[in-house]
Design a protein around this motif. Sequence first.
Motif, PDB file in Angstrom:
ATOM      1  N   GLU A 194      -3.203   2.191  -1.240  1.00 39.33           N
ATOM      2  CA  GLU A 194      -2.773   3.348  -1.058  1.00 39.33           C
ATOM      3  C   GLU A 194      -1.277   3.650  -0.894  1.00 39.33           C
ATOM      4  O   GLU A 194      -0.854   4.675  -1.171  1.00 39.33           O
ATOM      5  CB  GLU A 194      -3.745   3.678   0.263  1.00 39.33           C
ATOM      6  N   PHE A 195      -0.906   2.721   0.098  1.00 35.89           N
ATOM      7  CA  PHE A 195       0.753   2.831   0.339  1.00 35.89           C
ATOM      8  C   PHE A 195       1.528   2.491  -1.081  1.00 35.89           C
ATOM      9  O   PHE A 195       2.488   3.100  -1.104  1.00 35.89           O
ATOM     10  CB  PHE A 195       1.044   1.695   1.455  1.00 35.89           C
ATOM     11  N   VAL A 230     -10.061  -3.791   4.263  1.00 34.69           N
ATOM     12  CA  VAL A 230      -9.145  -2.557   4.958  1.00 34.69           C
ATOM     13  C   VAL A 230      -7.752  -2.885   4.513  1.00 34.69           C
ATOM     14  O   VAL A 230      -7.047  -1.780   4.101  1.00 34.69           O
ATOM     15  CB  VAL A 230      -9.338  -2.710   6.310  1.00 34.69           C
ATOM     16  N   VAL A 231      -7.084  -3.853   4.639  1.00 35.84           N
ATOM     17  CA  VAL A 231      -5.834  -4.267   4.486  1.00 35.84           C
ATOM     18  C   VAL A 231      -5.541  -4.064   2.859  1.00 35.84           C
ATOM     19  O   VAL A 231      -4.574  -3.519   2.704  1.00 35.84           O
ATOM     20  CB  VAL A 231      -5.223  -5.640   4.865  1.00 35.84           C
ATOM     21  N   VAL A 285      -5.817   3.683   9.933  1.00 35.31           N
ATOM     22  CA  VAL A 285      -7.001   3.073   9.529  1.00 35.31           C
ATOM     23  C   VAL A 285      -6.491   1.414   9.620  1.00 35.31           C
ATOM     24  O   VAL A 285      -7.530   0.735  10.221  1.00 35.31           O
ATOM     25  CB  VAL A 285      -7.221   3.240   8.148  1.00 35.31           C
ATOM     26  N   VAL A 286      -5.349   0.891   9.507  1.00 34.30           N
ATOM     27  CA  VAL A 286      -5.167  -0.567   9.724  1.00 34.30           C
ATOM     28  C   VAL A 286      -4.619  -0.925  11.082  1.00 34.30           C
ATOM     29  O   VAL A 286      -4.391  -1.760  11.442  1.00 34.30           O
ATOM     30  CB  VAL A 286      -4.101  -0.979   8.854  1.00 34.30           C
ATOM     31  N   LYS A 300      -7.021  -1.906   0.783  1.00 29.58           N
ATOM     32  CA  LYS A 300      -7.154  -0.506   0.361  1.00 29.58           C
ATOM     33  C   LYS A 300      -5.937   0.051   1.121  1.00 29.58           C
ATOM     34  O   LYS A 300      -5.314   0.984   0.300  1.00 29.58           O
ATOM     35  CB  LYS A 300      -8.304   0.057   1.095  1.00 29.58           C
ATOM     36  N   PHE A 301      -5.234  -0.492   2.386  1.00 30.42           N
ATOM     37  CA  PHE A 301      -3.966  -0.148   2.675  1.00 30.42           C
ATOM     38  C   PHE A 301      -3.029  -0.383   1.788  1.00 30.42           C
ATOM     39  O   PHE A 301      -2.094   0.545   1.478  1.00 30.42           O
ATOM     40  CB  PHE A 301      -3.705  -0.502   4.149  1.00 30.42           C
ATOM     41  N   ARG A 302      -2.778  -1.263   1.381  1.00 30.94           N
ATOM     42  CA  ARG A 302      -1.763  -1.860   0.298  1.00 30.94           C
ATOM     43  C   ARG A 302      -1.834  -1.024  -1.002  1.00 30.94           C
ATOM     44  O   ARG A 302      -0.820  -0.454  -1.341  1.00 30.94           O
ATOM     45  CB  ARG A 302      -1.792  -3.232   0.011  1.00 30.94           C
ATOM     46  N   ARG A 319       0.612  -4.168  13.993  1.00 31.49           N
ATOM     47  CA  ARG A 319      -1.028  -3.424  14.520  1.00 31.49           C
ATOM     48  C   ARG A 319      -1.057  -3.595  15.816  1.00 31.49           C
ATOM     49  O   ARG A 319      -0.553  -4.625  16.647  1.00 31.49           O
ATOM     50  CB  ARG A 319      -1.885  -3.875  13.687  1.00 31.49           C
ATOM     51  N   ALA A 368      -3.527   6.405   6.534  1.00 28.62           N
ATOM     52  CA  ALA A 368      -3.685   4.922   6.067  1.00 28.62           C
ATOM     53  C   ALA A 368      -3.027   4.028   7.119  1.00 28.62           C
ATOM     54  O   ALA A 368      -3.606   2.790   7.371  1.00 28.62           O
ATOM     55  CB  ALA A 368      -2.763   4.728   4.668  1.00 28.62           C
ATOM     56  N   LEU A 369      -1.965   4.146   7.823  1.00 26.59           N
ATOM     57  CA  LEU A 369      -1.466   3.483   8.752  1.00 26.59           C
ATOM     58  C   LEU A 369      -2.238   3.124  10.055  1.00 26.59           C
ATOM     59  O   LEU A 369      -2.687   2.016  10.451  1.00 26.59           O
ATOM     60  CB  LEU A 369      -0.032   3.934   9.272  1.00 26.59           C
TER      61      LEU A 369
END
Length: 132
Positions: free
Chosen positions: A32-33, A25-26, A68-69, A28-30, A103, A65-66
Motif C-alpha cells: 500500500e505504501f 500485515v507488514v 494498521v502496523v 500489505k503495508f509495504r 512501531r 496503513a501506518l
Amino acid sequence: MLNLIIGLLVNVVVALTKVEDEVRVVEKFRNEFKALVGMLDQDGDQSISREEFEALLVKPEACDALQVVGVDPVGLVDVMDFVFQDQARLPLERFFEMILKLRGENKATVSDVVSARRLVVLESQKMEARLT
C-alpha cells in the motif's frame, strides 16, 4: 504424555499463525505504501524525501496503513528529523525498515539506545556550533 504433546503442538500452531499474520500485515503495508509513494515519486528513483513523506502523511490512506502496523502517524512527525537525519532521500526499503522499527509494540534494544545517544550528541554539537 499425549496431552503434553498435543499442548505443545497447539502452542506451535498458535505461534506460527501469529507470525504468518504479522508477515501478511507488514507485506500489505509495504504494498500500500509503495503505491502511495509511487504517486508522489516524481523522478521514479524508488526513494522518498522528507517533503514526499510530509505530503504522504496528510493522506488518510497513508495514516490508516501506518496505524494498521502499529505506527502512530502523529508521532512520526515528531521523529522525522531522526528518520531523515543523515540523508535527504531514503531508499524505500530502508524507509520501511525505519518505519517498522517505530512501531509501538517494539521493545527498545541496545542498538536503539546507542542510536538515540548518537543523535543527542550530534544535535548538541550542532547547537553548540551555532552558539559559538
